[in-house]
Design an enzyme around this catalytic site. Structure first.
Site, PDB file in Angstrom:
ATOM      1  N   LEU A   1      12.039  -7.090   9.675  1.00 50.05           N
ATOM      2  CA  LEU A   1      12.514  -5.788   9.220  1.00 50.05           C
ATOM      3  C   LEU A   1      11.390  -4.772   9.359  1.00 50.05           C
ATOM      4  CD1 LEU A   1      14.307  -6.863   5.884  1.00 50.05           C
ATOM      5  CD2 LEU A   1      15.131  -7.042   8.252  1.00 50.05           C
TER       6      LEU A   1
ATOM      7  N   GLY B   1       7.021  -0.944  13.162  1.00 49.40           N
ATOM      8  CA  GLY B   1       5.934   0.006  13.345  1.00 49.40           C
ATOM      9  C   GLY B   1       4.703  -0.707  13.866  1.00 49.40           C
TER      10      GLY B   1
ATOM     11  N   VAL C   1      -2.485  -6.927  -0.485  1.00 53.06           N
ATOM     12  CA  VAL C   1      -3.676  -6.546  -1.235  1.00 53.06           C
ATOM     13  C   VAL C   1      -4.778  -6.020  -0.331  1.00 53.06           C
ATOM     14  CG1 VAL C   1      -5.510  -7.334  -2.790  1.00 53.06           C
ATOM     15  CG2 VAL C   1      -3.158  -8.101  -3.137  1.00 53.06           C
TER      16      VAL C   1
ATOM     17  N   LYS D   1      -2.697  -2.374  -5.692  1.00 47.86           N
ATOM     18  CA  LYS D   1      -3.407  -3.617  -5.396  1.00 47.86           C
ATOM     19  C   LYS D   1      -4.079  -4.180  -6.644  1.00 47.86           C
ATOM     20  CE  LYS D   1      -4.048  -1.998  -0.673  1.00 47.86           C
ATOM     21  NZ  LYS D   1      -4.989  -1.427   0.321  1.00 47.86           N
TER      22      LYS D   1
END
Length: 444
Positions: free
Chosen positions: A24, A27, A146, A219
């Site tokens: 999905l 880019g 992260v 994060k």
């Protein structure tokens, strides 16, 4: 979830069986994931125990040219792709929160394991996603969420699972580290360094999420949740960005033996009654030049972990960009695919500790306060008395400037954030203080 799907997840498809993947997003990261899966397909087959086969790629614009991608793989109906019987694993690299959350939940509820690189999604909805994965008996992997290729999630989930982590601090945003490093190494202003970061592609057209600390806060929430076995959400993280850091701040830090970094800090606090709590925060921080984090330059990331048995550990590398992020995503694909082939699940999120979330004011820190003051007798005594009222002692005091424009820089010993904030508020109202130029915290 049907008993057939539950049985499949318990026993696995069997060695040699293919793992069907729905991708999905296509880019920078999605395209690199597809390239790696295609070019190294034989290697992954051996590592997994069966071939990984991309069943489809969900995109928003079917008219866009994508050289090297078979047209029959492309679709603009992500939900239909997820629902296909030949899809075992869904990889989400779209970004954003609301729409990706719907798709990821669709996949988990349908008994499909999920790999995502979406830190904002995980930080905002970790509980709901984890519950859906547990209910379906499938995997939810998010190593890339992260610090891209730096294996932080795996380290916290597995490698240090036998230890007692006290503190996690790190540079987890490459854009802000590039800007601060440029300001220090070249003398550039914040605006000039941001412009250069934008020109080089390190900063987005709208850099708000990076420079205001929101990316790092997402994060921090993930690291704190994993490190302290307690759910920490994005809203729980105190956040300050770097947009107010000046060239004068950089120079003053250097003179005192520090460098300024935007740190994500997650730590275990002991309250006055002896109970423990978790604090997570993001803010510009003065880091001693001799500390390993002070040497992290340009757009690199690093995470410094302090654990009871292992001691101090640092993990360093590329924390952003298409290639490093894709590396982490494909690593998760390999891990999830092994479980699909052979059965079993990866360690799930465990929040058994359920420690309370400490207010930002409970954190212990040191302040570096830069102010303009009157040049007359009694100024230092008046200022020192305000610190004494809050029980805060001064580590260093430095005065610069002429009689007409005296500059006083004080560094405190460790104290509660709430007490230090109260002092700063009081200083701004003193007659002898013309202006508080900046307030920065120290990582001592």
């Amino acid at each position: 979830m049907s008993s057939t799907v539950q049985e499949l997840n318990r026993t696995g498809k069997g060695e040699g069986q293919p793992v069907g993947v729905a991708l999905l997003g296509f880019g920078t990261v999605g395209a690199e994931v597809f390239r790696l899966l295609t070019e190294h397909a034989d290697d992954y087959t051996h590592r997994i125990g069966g071939p990984v086969e991309v069943r489809g790629i969900a995109v928003s614009d079917l008219a866009k040219q994508r050289p090297g991608v078979p047209e029959e793989l492309l679709t603009d109906d992500a939900r239909a792709l997820i629902a296909r019987d030949d899809v075992d694993l869904v990889v989400e690299v779209i970004g954003g929160i609301d729409y990706p959350r719907e798709l990821v939940l669709d996949a988990l509820n349908a008994g499909k394991s999920v790999v995502t690189a979406n830190k904002a999604l995980v930080a905002a909805h970790a509980d709901g996603l984890a519950e859906a994965a547990d209910a379906a008996g499938v995997d939810l992997y998010y190593e890339a969420a992260v610090a891209a290729a730096i294996p932080v999630v795996g380290m916290l989930r597995r490698s240090l699972a036998g230890d007692h982590i006290q503190r996690i601090s790190g540079i987890v945003n490459g854009t802000t580290n590039f800007i601060l490093d440029a300001m220090e190494s070249t003398g550039a202003t914040y605006d000039d360094a941001l412009a250069e970061a934008t020109r080089l592609g390190y900063a987005e057209a709208d850099p708000t999420a990076d420079v205001e600390g929101h990316d790092a806060a997402s994060k921090a929430a993930i690291m704190a949740s994993l490190g302290f076995y307690t759910r920490v959400n994005f809203e729980d993280v105190y956040c300050e960005g770097i947009s107010n850091v000046t060239s004068e701040d950089i120079a003053a830090a250097n003179q005192a033996g520090y460098t300024i970094k935007l740190l994500a800090i997650c730590e275990r606090l002991t309250r006055e009654d002896g109970t423990e709590a978790v604090n997570a925060r993001v803010h510009p921080t003065l880091v001693p030049k001799e500390h390993p984090l002070a040497t992290v330059s340009e757009s690199y990331n690093a995470i410094f972990v302090e654990a009871e048995a292992a001691g101090s550990l640092m993990f360093y590398g590329n924390g952003a960009g298409g290639y490093p992020t894709a590396s982490a995503v494909v690593g998760d694909i390999v891990g999830a695919s092994r479980n699909i082939v052979y059965g079993g699940r990866a360690p799930e999120d465990n929040t058994y500790a359920k420690l309370p979330i400490a207010d930002a004011g409970e954190a212990l820190t040191c302040y570096h306060i830069d102010m303009q003051v009157d040049e007359r007798t009694g100024v230092l005594a008046a200022i020192s008395s305000e610190f004494a009222k809050q029980g805060v002692s001064l580590r260093t005091v430095r005065q610069e400037g002429s009689e007409e424009d005296a500059r006083l820089i004080v560094v405190t010993h460790t104290a509660r954030e709430s007490a230090l904030r109260e002092i700063v508020n009081t200083l701004t109202s003193l007659d002898v203080v013309k202006e508080v130029n900046s307030v920065l915290r120290l990582d001592s």
